[in-house]
Design an enzyme around this catalytic site. Structure first.
Site, PDB file in Angstrom:
ATOM      1  N   GLU A  86      -4.875 -56.748  -1.072  1.00 43.71           N
ATOM      2  CA  GLU A  86      -3.702 -57.602  -1.258  1.00 43.71           C
ATOM      3  C   GLU A  86      -4.132 -58.985  -1.706  1.00 43.71           C
ATOM      4  O   GLU A  86      -3.328 -59.907  -1.753  1.00 43.71           O
ATOM      5  CB  GLU A  86      -2.877 -57.677   0.025  1.00 43.71           C
ATOM      6  CG  GLU A  86      -3.609 -58.237   1.229  1.00 43.71           C
ATOM      7  CD  GLU A  86      -2.654 -58.768   2.286  1.00 43.71           C
ATOM      8  OE1 GLU A  86      -2.589 -58.138   3.336  1.00 43.71           O
ATOM      9  OE2 GLU A  86      -1.999 -59.803   2.044  1.00 43.71           O
ATOM     10  N   CYS A 120      -1.540 -55.163   4.191  1.00 47.17           N
ATOM     11  CA  CYS A 120      -2.752 -54.554   4.746  1.00 47.17           C
ATOM     12  C   CYS A 120      -2.785 -53.035   4.594  1.00 47.17           C
ATOM     13  O   CYS A 120      -3.695 -52.381   5.087  1.00 47.17           O
ATOM     14  CB  CYS A 120      -2.890 -54.924   6.222  1.00 47.17           C
ATOM     15  SG  CYS A 120      -2.752 -56.680   6.510  1.00 47.17           S
ATOM     16  N   THR A 162      -6.332 -66.227  12.442  1.00 51.67           N
ATOM     17  CA  THR A 162      -6.240 -64.781  12.246  1.00 51.67           C
ATOM     18  C   THR A 162      -6.712 -64.375  10.843  1.00 51.67           C
ATOM     19  O   THR A 162      -6.336 -63.331  10.334  1.00 51.67           O
ATOM     20  CB  THR A 162      -4.811 -64.245  12.521  1.00 51.67           C
ATOM     21  OG1 THR A 162      -3.885 -64.848  11.606  1.00 51.67           O
ATOM     22  CG2 THR A 162      -4.363 -64.535  13.932  1.00 51.67           C
ATOM     23  N   SER A 212       6.553 -60.671  12.362  1.00 53.45           N
ATOM     24  CA  SER A 212       5.532 -59.692  11.964  1.00 53.45           C
ATOM     25  C   SER A 212       5.028 -58.912  13.181  1.00 53.45           C
ATOM     26  O   SER A 212       4.737 -57.718  13.085  1.00 53.45           O
ATOM     27  CB  SER A 212       4.369 -60.365  11.225  1.00 53.45           C
ATOM     28  OG  SER A 212       3.532 -61.084  12.105  1.00 53.45           O
ATOM     29  N   HIS A 250      -4.700 -50.976  13.065  1.00 54.82           N
ATOM     30  CA  HIS A 250      -4.841 -52.151  12.196  1.00 54.82           C
ATOM     31  C   HIS A 250      -4.894 -53.361  13.131  1.00 54.82           C
ATOM     32  O   HIS A 250      -4.055 -53.502  14.023  1.00 54.82           O
ATOM     33  CB  HIS A 250      -3.647 -52.246  11.241  1.00 54.82           C
ATOM     34  CG  HIS A 250      -3.555 -53.577  10.577  1.00 54.82           C
ATOM     35  ND1 HIS A 250      -4.580 -54.088   9.830  1.00 54.82           N
ATOM     36  CD2 HIS A 250      -2.568 -54.523  10.570  1.00 54.82           C
ATOM     37  CE1 HIS A 250      -4.236 -55.285   9.386  1.00 54.82           C
ATOM     38  NE2 HIS A 250      -3.019 -55.573   9.817  1.00 54.82           N
ATOM     39  N   LYS A 259      -1.435 -54.830  22.966  1.00 54.99           N
ATOM     40  CA  LYS A 259       0.011 -54.636  23.148  1.00 54.99           C
ATOM     41  C   LYS A 259       0.468 -53.329  22.510  1.00 54.99           C
ATOM     42  O   LYS A 259       1.365 -52.663  23.028  1.00 54.99           O
ATOM     43  CB  LYS A 259       0.791 -55.805  22.529  1.00 54.99           C
ATOM     44  CG  LYS A 259       0.625 -57.100  23.288  1.00 54.99           C
ATOM     45  CD  LYS A 259       1.492 -58.190  22.692  1.00 54.99           C
ATOM     46  CE  LYS A 259       1.210 -59.512  23.363  1.00 54.99           C
ATOM     47  NZ  LYS A 259       2.047 -60.600  22.881  1.00 54.99           N
ATOM     48  N   ASN A 329      -9.096 -60.591  10.889  1.00 57.73           N
ATOM     49  CA  ASN A 329      -8.275 -59.683  10.093  1.00 57.73           C
ATOM     50  C   ASN A 329      -8.883 -59.527   8.701  1.00 57.73           C
ATOM     51  O   ASN A 329      -9.118 -60.521   8.009  1.00 57.73           O
ATOM     52  CB  ASN A 329      -6.841 -60.216   9.985  1.00 57.73           C
ATOM     53  CG  ASN A 329      -5.882 -59.163   9.436  1.00 57.73           C
ATOM     54  OD1 ASN A 329      -6.285 -58.056   9.081  1.00 57.73           O
ATOM     55  ND2 ASN A 329      -4.609 -59.503   9.376  1.00 57.73           N
ATOM     56  N   SER A 362       2.527 -55.401   6.111  1.00 62.09           N
ATOM     57  CA  SER A 362       3.795 -56.129   6.194  1.00 62.09           C
ATOM     58  C   SER A 362       4.670 -55.841   4.977  1.00 62.09           C
ATOM     59  O   SER A 362       4.194 -55.439   3.915  1.00 62.09           O
ATOM     60  CB  SER A 362       3.530 -57.632   6.266  1.00 62.09           C
ATOM     61  OG  SER A 362       2.958 -57.941   7.504  1.00 62.09           O
TER      62      SER A 362
HETATM   63  N1  ACO Z   1      -5.225 -69.361  27.062  1.00 61.76           N
HETATM   64  C1  ACO Z   1      -4.924 -68.034  26.987  1.00 61.76           C
HETATM   65  N2  ACO Z   1      -3.894 -67.558  26.237  1.00 61.76           N
HETATM   66  C2  ACO Z   1      -3.146 -68.449  25.547  1.00 61.76           C
HETATM   67  C3  ACO Z   1      -3.388 -69.838  25.610  1.00 61.76           C
HETATM   68  C4  ACO Z   1      -4.491 -70.282  26.406  1.00 61.76           C
HETATM   69  N3  ACO Z   1      -4.814 -71.558  26.487  1.00 61.76           N
HETATM   70  N4  ACO Z   1      -2.495 -70.465  24.829  1.00 61.76           N
HETATM   71  C5  ACO Z   1      -1.692 -69.502  24.302  1.00 61.76           C
HETATM   72  N5  ACO Z   1      -2.083 -68.298  24.747  1.00 61.76           N
HETATM   73  C6  ACO Z   1      -1.558 -66.990  24.388  1.00 61.76           C
HETATM   74  C7  ACO Z   1      -0.056 -66.908  24.280  1.00 61.76           C
HETATM   75  O1  ACO Z   1       0.532 -66.714  25.545  1.00 61.76           O
HETATM   76  C8  ACO Z   1       0.090 -65.706  23.352  1.00 61.76           C
HETATM   77  O2  ACO Z   1      -0.169 -64.522  24.068  1.00 61.76           O
HETATM   78  P1  ACO Z   1       0.992 -63.452  24.322  1.00 61.76           P
HETATM   79  O3  ACO Z   1       1.455 -63.013  22.981  1.00 61.76           O
HETATM   80  O4  ACO Z   1       0.370 -62.392  25.105  1.00 61.76           O
HETATM   81  O5  ACO Z   1       2.034 -64.247  25.055  1.00 61.76           O
HETATM   82  C9  ACO Z   1      -1.086 -65.858  22.393  1.00 61.76           C
HETATM   83  O6  ACO Z   1      -2.000 -66.724  23.051  1.00 61.76           O
HETATM   84  C10 ACO Z   1      -0.731 -66.455  21.062  1.00 61.76           C
HETATM   85  O7  ACO Z   1      -0.026 -67.644  21.324  1.00 61.76           O
HETATM   86  P2  ACO Z   1       1.313 -67.977  20.533  1.00 61.76           P
HETATM   87  O8  ACO Z   1       1.792 -69.313  20.961  1.00 61.76           O
HETATM   88  O9  ACO Z   1       2.243 -66.813  20.607  1.00 61.76           O
HETATM   89  O10 ACO Z   1       0.667 -68.061  19.076  1.00 61.76           O
HETATM   90  P3  ACO Z   1       1.218 -68.715  17.789  1.00 61.76           P
HETATM   91  O11 ACO Z   1       2.665 -68.579  17.649  1.00 61.76           O
HETATM   92  O12 ACO Z   1       0.680 -70.071  17.729  1.00 61.76           O
HETATM   93  O13 ACO Z   1       0.521 -67.754  16.665  1.00 61.76           O
HETATM   94  C11 ACO Z   1       0.500 -65.605  15.589  1.00 61.76           C
HETATM   95  C12 ACO Z   1       0.198 -66.399  16.840  1.00 61.76           C
HETATM   96  C13 ACO Z   1       2.018 -65.481  15.400  1.00 61.76           C
HETATM   97  C14 ACO Z   1      -0.120 -64.233  15.680  1.00 61.76           C
HETATM   98  C15 ACO Z   1      -0.103 -66.368  14.350  1.00 61.76           C
HETATM   99  O14 ACO Z   1      -1.486 -66.446  14.511  1.00 61.76           O
HETATM  100  C16 ACO Z   1       0.214 -65.694  13.031  1.00 61.76           C
HETATM  101  O15 ACO Z   1       1.280 -65.914  12.454  1.00 61.76           O
HETATM  102  N6  ACO Z   1      -0.741 -64.860  12.464  1.00 61.76           N
HETATM  103  C17 ACO Z   1      -0.546 -64.176  11.211  1.00 61.76           C
HETATM  104  C18 ACO Z   1       0.460 -63.051  11.294  1.00 61.76           C
HETATM  105  C19 ACO Z   1      -0.126 -61.780  11.899  1.00 61.76           C
HETATM  106  O16 ACO Z   1      -1.304 -61.587  12.016  1.00 61.76           O
HETATM  107  N7  ACO Z   1       0.785 -60.831  12.237  1.00 61.76           N
HETATM  108  C20 ACO Z   1       0.379 -59.545  12.753  1.00 61.76           C
HETATM  109  C21 ACO Z   1       0.907 -58.349  11.989  1.00 61.76           C
HETATM  110  S1  ACO Z   1       1.036 -58.609  10.256  1.00 61.76           S
HETATM  111  C22 ACO Z   1      -0.571 -58.765   9.621  1.00 61.76           C
HETATM  112  O17 ACO Z   1      -1.428 -57.984   9.881  1.00 61.76           O
HETATM  113  C23 ACO Z   1      -0.838 -59.892   8.739  1.00 61.76           C
END
Ligand code: ACO
Length: 465
Positions: A86, A120, A162, A212, A250, A259, A329, A362
């Site tokens: 991609e 992906c 990521t 996502s 993936h 999860k 990733n 996605s």
């Molecule tokens: N210690 C331990 N855990 C922590 C801490 C800390 N200090 N701070 C936060 N966390 C945990 C959160 O509780 C959360 O865990 P949970 O989901 O079990 O509750 C996790 O860390 C991530 O924190 P968030 O605040 O939810 O993260 P954020 O919104 O900042 O970003 C995300 C995470 C959405 C995955 C971002 O990195 C992203 O957009 N990535 C790209 C998209 C992606 O990969 N999507 C997956 C499928 S699509 C694909 O493959 C591209």
């Protein structure tokens, strides 16, 4: 109609990832994120990235060349070559055409297949195409070759940790040690804007991170339910997590894998699978009345199902997590890097085992499919594949960057994306011998690569430019 070719699947694999990497703990501190957010919260250890001399084309040239050499496969024996990626470098010219340089040299231009793109998922589309070709009446007796290659980079912000980068090459043919159970395959496709790349002059995606995550879990549920139904029709008995030794996902980041597997266990509780004990039923049954939408956002369910899943996760998923946790990733390569982790950790005990893989891209496209592992003749034995992959050696040979240097490099790469008329530093000192690297993009946007010499540090030009 049954295929004439028996045990069609993956005969050999090779992985290449850049030697340049960044510890997630250091990035966490640099970004001002709370301690543990990237390492525990996302579950990631380290992230690989391309420096200014590497890209998806150079990585795939390296992976393909290395696979052909290490397994002593004559390039003339390849009849189909499919690339999943991609990372768009050119909107028309496929990555596959760059790889043809390897085959043209040997006089082999009769090779079907082009690139597949959908986030992906493209690598899985490419792999299924190759497997279908070998199983079909149009197969000409030669091997299929699949390449998954991506550089996953995000703009500054929560998605940046990521990222990752790698290329994986897979040889496909009959009598394989990694066999497709082709009837055991289920897909889920839909129209969603969860992650997409509409900004054509930027390498970065537009990403709705939360959406996502939910889309991934919804697609997983749908594929699992569908696969269970197909299995029951075929085998006349129910399918559950108990029917497979390992589950490979993936892996955008490890927390989502944890999860996802917990979600399969919750599905099994709802479906009353026989291996689920009373304690687990008691913990998870109260959630079975939630609607699908409610269940994706219910934190108590998430926590309880992860607790119930933990011993199963340790046995059936944890051995698949090493490379994605270390590299990040890799988009199309991510699922197969997780599978490579399993080969690395468990190659001795895999013959006879069933492994279920879940591919997600996605937008969205997803497929869950089943593999059976078996012993095969050298050089395609599982232990030889693990030894050629040399995962531990490759991880050990990496060079860590500071977050500051990484951010600086990302800025250079932002300017370079879609640019013309530049030469790279040609600095290949960090690259292993035999690695391909980018030397120049000329005034007509034509790209030129060289291969680092195998015996010394000097560069030998690959294409005479
Ligand atoms: N210690 C331990 N855990 C922590 C801490 C800390 N200090 N701070 C936060 N966390 C945990 C959160 O509780 C959360 O865990 P949970 O989901 O079990 O509750 C996790 O860390 C991530 O924190 P968030 O605040 O939810 O993260 P954020 O919104 O900042 O970003 C995300 C995470 C959405 C995955 C971002 O990195 C992203 O957009 N990535 C790209 C998209 C992606 O990969 N999507 C997956 C499928 S699509 C694909 O493959 C591209």
């Amino acid at each position: 109609m049954a295929s004439q070719q028996k045990n069609v699947g993956i005969l050999a694999l090779e992985i290449y990832f850049p030697p340049t990497c960044l510890q997630q703990e250091a990035l966490e501190a640099h970004d001002g994120a709370s301690k543990g957010k990237y390492t525990i919260g996302l579950g990631q250890d380290c992230m690989a990235f391309c420096s200014e001399v590497e890209d998806v084309i150079s990585m795939s040239l390296t992976a393909v060349t290395s696979l052909l050499e290490k397994y002593e496969v004559d390039p003339k024996q390849i009849g189909r070559l499919e690339v999943g990626s991609e990372t768009v470098i050119d909107k028309s010219k496929s990555i596959k055409t760059f790889l043809m340089q390897i085959f043209e040299k040997c006089g082999n231009t009769d090779i079907e297949g082009v690139d597949s793109t959908n986030a992906c998922y493209g690598g899985t589309a490419a792999l299924l195409n190759c497997v279908n070709w070998v199983e079909s009446s149009s197969w000409d007796g030669r091997y299929g070759l699949v390449v998954c290659t991506d550089s996953a980079v995000y703009a500054e912000g929560p998605a940046r940790p990521t990222g990752g980068a790698a290329a994986i090459a897979m040889l496909v043919g009959p009598d394989a040690p990694i066999v497709f159970e082709s009837k055991l395959r289920a897909s889920h496709m839909a129209h969603v804007y969860d992650f997409y790349k509409p900004i054509l002059d930027s390498e970065y995606p537009v990403v709705d991170g939360k959406l996502s995550q939910t889309c991934y879990l919804m697609a997983l549920d749908s594929c699992y339910k569908n696969l269970c139904q197909k299995y029951e029709t075929l085998e006349g008995k129910p399918f559950s997590v108990d029917e497979a030794s390992y589950f490979v996902f993936h892996s955008p980041y490890n927390k989502l894998v944890q999860k996802s597997f917990a979600r399969l266990i919750f599905n099994d509780v709802v479906r009353n699978a026989s291996y689920i004990d009373e304690a687990a039923k008691e913990k998870l049954s109260p959630f079975s009345s939630l609607t699908g939408d409610e269940s994706y956002s219910n934190r108590d369910l998430e926590k309880a199902s992860q607790q119930v899943a933990k011993p199963f996760y340790d046995a059936k998923v944890q051995p698949t997590t090493l490379v994605p946790k270390q590299i990040g990733n890799m988009y199309t390569a991510s699922l197969y890097a997780a599978f490579i982790s399993l080969l690395h950790n468990k190659h001795d005990t895999l013959p006879g085992q069933r492994v279920i893989l879940f591919s997600y891209g996605s937008g969205l496209t997803a497929t869950m499919f089943s593999l059976r592992l078996r012993e095969a003749q050298h050089p395609f034995s599982l232990s030889n594949i693990a030894s050629i992959l040399n995962v531990a050696g490759k991880l050990k040979a990496r060079h860590e960057f500071t977050p500051e240097k990484f951010v600086e490099l990302m800025k250079v790469m932002e300017h370079r994306y879609g640019a013309k008329d530049f030469v790279t530093s040609k600095d290949c000192s960090l690259l292993a011998p035999g690695t391909y690297y980018l030397t120049e993009v000329d005034s007509k946007y034509r790209r030129f690569y060289a291969q680092k010499a195998k015996d010394a540090g000097t560069a030998a030009l690959a294409n005479g430019h």
